[in-house]
Scaffold this active site. Structure first.
Site, PDB file in Angstrom:
ATOM      1  N   ARG A 125      16.089 -21.306  25.817  1.00 12.77           N
ATOM      2  CA  ARG A 125      16.941 -22.176  25.012  1.00 12.77           C
ATOM      3  C   ARG A 125      17.654 -21.330  23.949  1.00 12.77           C
ATOM      4  O   ARG A 125      17.012 -20.663  23.144  1.00 12.77           O
ATOM      5  CB  ARG A 125      16.095 -23.262  24.342  1.00 12.77           C
ATOM      6  N   TYR A 136       6.678 -28.680  14.099  1.00 10.99           N
ATOM      7  CA  TYR A 136       5.989 -27.606  13.396  1.00 10.99           C
ATOM      8  C   TYR A 136       4.758 -28.046  12.614  1.00 10.99           C
ATOM      9  O   TYR A 136       3.795 -27.302  12.507  1.00 10.99           O
ATOM     10  CB  TYR A 136       6.957 -26.907  12.426  1.00 10.99           C
ATOM     11  N   HIS A 161      23.797 -25.235  16.554  1.00 11.04           N
ATOM     12  CA  HIS A 161      22.612 -24.884  15.776  1.00 11.04           C
ATOM     13  C   HIS A 161      23.106 -24.405  14.411  1.00 11.04           C
ATOM     14  O   HIS A 161      22.904 -23.262  14.015  1.00 11.04           O
ATOM     15  CB  HIS A 161      21.776 -23.834  16.505  1.00 11.04           C
ATOM     16  N   GLU A 198      11.023 -26.562  20.308  1.00  8.96           N
ATOM     17  CA  GLU A 198      10.668 -25.513  19.345  1.00  8.96           C
ATOM     18  C   GLU A 198       9.264 -25.781  18.854  1.00  8.96           C
ATOM     19  O   GLU A 198       8.937 -26.923  18.515  1.00  8.96           O
ATOM     20  CB  GLU A 198      11.582 -25.521  18.103  1.00  8.96           C
ATOM     21  N   ASN A 230      11.477 -30.804  18.418  1.00 10.49           N
ATOM     22  CA  ASN A 230      10.986 -29.635  17.689  1.00 10.49           C
ATOM     23  C   ASN A 230       9.828 -30.104  16.800  1.00 10.49           C
ATOM     24  O   ASN A 230       9.958 -31.086  16.078  1.00 10.49           O
ATOM     25  CB  ASN A 230      12.080 -29.038  16.809  1.00 10.49           C
ATOM     26  N   GLU A 263      18.367 -30.435  15.517  1.00  6.43           N
ATOM     27  CA  GLU A 263      17.804 -30.948  14.263  1.00  6.43           C
ATOM     28  C   GLU A 263      18.856 -31.514  13.308  1.00  6.43           C
ATOM     29  O   GLU A 263      19.102 -30.938  12.226  1.00  6.43           O
ATOM     30  CB  GLU A 263      16.991 -29.847  13.566  1.00  6.43           C
TER      31      GLU A 263
HETATM   32  C1  FCB Z   1      13.721 -24.925  12.835  1.00  5.28           C
HETATM   33  C2  FCB Z   1      15.070 -24.337  13.221  1.00  5.28           C
HETATM   34  C3  FCB Z   1      14.984 -22.925  13.727  1.00  5.28           C
HETATM   35  C4  FCB Z   1      13.973 -22.103  12.975  1.00  5.28           C
HETATM   36  C5  FCB Z   1      12.660 -22.825  12.861  1.00  5.28           C
HETATM   37  C6  FCB Z   1      11.599 -22.040  12.142  1.00  5.28           C
HETATM   38  O1  FCB Z   1      13.916 -25.946  11.901  1.00  5.28           O
HETATM   39  O2  FCB Z   1      15.671 -25.131  14.216  1.00  5.28           O
HETATM   40  O3  FCB Z   1      16.269 -22.367  13.708  1.00  5.28           O
HETATM   41  O4  FCB Z   1      14.481 -21.725  11.764  1.00  5.28           O
HETATM   42  O5  FCB Z   1      12.836 -24.049  12.214  1.00  5.28           O
END
Ligand code: FCB
Length: 469
Positions: free
Chosen positions: A85, A298, A129, A371, A296, A174
């Site tokens: 990607r 985290y 992006h 992500e 995405n 995002e």
């Molecule tokens: C996300 C972004 C990516 C990167 C990660 C850590 O929010 O999409 O570009 O910075 O965080």
């Protein structure tokens, strides 16, 4: 049977055809910002503005992927990736953001996708992006409705040129970050602090997504959202309300729009702005059918409505305002979990939670984790990077993917963020997310232990698949 095989069999065995990927984005890796008639993006401008990025870092060279893409695809092949990607730089392809297309810009992505396909790696192309052409920002940026129409034009041009090269197109990476970090907190380009315009921007980013989906008429197209698990700090009424608000603006505002064609009423009434920017037909456009949802993920937020906490989950490295428009009083409290080098709490159960929730609460839609990954302070040690924490992070989150699949979630792939260390926005080169270590002076690439481990998991999983063609 080796330990790795045992591990794969025991835990991380995925259905055949699961996409094994890694992700990057144009501005973070390409460099070559003035080459081949590329135009200027808001990130070029932002990084040159004092005080916006730690140490004044910029990505004029970044990790020189524009010139080293063959070597980088070679690394992906060595890892055994089945999908990659990446994003297209809008100002590279359409320097001023409208009108004339730059063939040299498109050629780069043709060469890149040809190279990927020659290694049987599926190109997953993201159209946006965050690197908006500066000329469009000068005309008002995302708060200006016209930007959404310009985006659809650009999307159609990229789709026309690359449709036979690309496996899956996706629109806006995002939108929450593009709108609220770009126009409310000012942590990201263009660095404006105009909360009401951030909301307009969010709607226009959603509209841009829908218009692009319609304009491309692509075989496979998706939308991308960044979702967080959100927990109230206590079950007090004010903490429950804080969780409703943050979940609303971060998750439901985008999911509801894209997947059901409505904005959640409670979120609209939290917003300190007259909702006069939604025109008839917009919501139908925004919810144009897509083939896949890119998620995405985290971390998890623990939030409180009581005064006195931190204004955001991890303090921004620069001087910023709150991105939480209309909910600025909410504070982010320590959930007591281990954190990454970004200060983001590690919680793989949040991934299971959001994936099962989307599957349960929304119309059926295949998903990928587009992500997921972590920054840690890596050390080169005799030519190796023993990044056990990153490996553990990815392993735990792959376990979460597996759990979600077993619970019935139609999850079709996983993309590690990131393939390589790169330019981490306001943090510059100070935060390393790569599976592959990059020496920012010499541009030398080196597989970290996490990359070697990931490639072994992929190999074990792909062993029984029919040969790729
Ligand atoms: C996300 C972004 C990516 C990167 C990660 C850590 O929010 O999409 O570009 O910075 O965080």
């Amino acid at each position: 049977m080796t330990t790795q095989e045992e591990q794969t069999r025991a835990g991380l065995r995925f259905p055949a055809g699961f996409a094994w990927g890694a992700a990057t984005s144009a501005y973070q890796i390409e460099g070559a910002v003035t080459e081949d008639a590329r135009g200027t993006s808001i990130w070029d401008t932002f990084t040159k503005t004092p005080g916006r990025v730690v140490n004044g870092h910029h990505a004029d060279v970044a990790i020189d992927h524009y010139h080293r893409y063959r070597e980088d695809v070679g690394i992906m092949a060595e890892l055994g990736l089945s999908a990659y990607r990446f994003s297209v730089s809008w100002p590279r392809v359409q320097p001023s953001g409208s009108g004339k297309i730059n063939p040299k810009g498109l050629d780069f992505y043709k060469r890149l996708t040809d190279e990927l396909r020659s290694h049987a790696i599926d190109p997953w192309l993201t159209l946006y992006h965050w690197d908006l052409p500066q000329e469009l920002e000068d005309k008002g940026g995302w708060p200006n409705r016209d930007t959404a129409y310009r985006f659809a034009e650009y999307a159609a041009a990229v789709h026309e040129a690359l449709k036979d090269h690309v496996h899956t197109f996706s629109t806006v990476n995002e939108p929450w970050c593009a709108a609220f970090l770009g126009y409310a907190s000012g942590e990201h380009a263009p660095g404006r602090r105009e909360p009401q315009n951030a909301i307009r921007g969010a709607h226009h980013l959603n509209l841009a997504h829908g218009l692009a989906v319609q304009a491309m008429d692509a075989r496979r197209v998706g939308g991308c959202v960044n979702l967080y698990a959100v927990t109230p700090a206590t079950d007090s009424a004010e903490d429950l309300d804080a969780a409703r608000r943050i979940d609303g603006l971060q998750n439901r505002f985008f999911l509801d729009a894209l997947l059901t064609g409505r904005y959640p009423e409670d979120v609209l009434s939290d917003l300190p702005v007259e909702i006069d920017f939604i025109e008839p037909g917009d919501m139908k456009t925004i919810s144009a059918p897509i083939d896949v949802l890119l998620v995405n993920y985290y971390s998890r937020f623990t939030v409180s409505g009581a005064p006195g906490g931190k204004a955001s989950a991890a303090a921004a490295p620069t001087d910023t305002a709150s991105p939480w428009v209309g909910s600025e009083h909410v504070s982010f409290v320590n959930g007591g979990r281990p954190v990454t080098a970004m200060g983001w709490e590690i919680d793989e159960s949040g991934l299971v939670e959001i994936l099962t929730r989307v599957a349960r609460d929304y119309p059926p839609i295949p998903m990928v984790v587009s992500e997921n990954g972590a920054a840690f302070d890596d050390h080169l040690d005799d030519g190796r990077v023993h990044d056990r924490e990153r490996q553990a992070y990815v392993e735990a989150h792959l376990g979460a993917c597996k759990e979600a699949i077993e619970a019935g979630v139609p999850l079709e792939g996983y993309f590690a963020w990131s393939l390589m260390d790169n330019f981490e926005w306001a943090w510059g080169y100070g935060k390393r997310f790569g599976l592959v270590h990059v020496d920012f002076e010499t541009q030398e690439r080196l597989l970290k232990d996490s990359a070697l481990w990931y490639s072994e998991i992929i190999r074990q999983n792909r062993r029984h698949e029919p040969t790729d063609s």
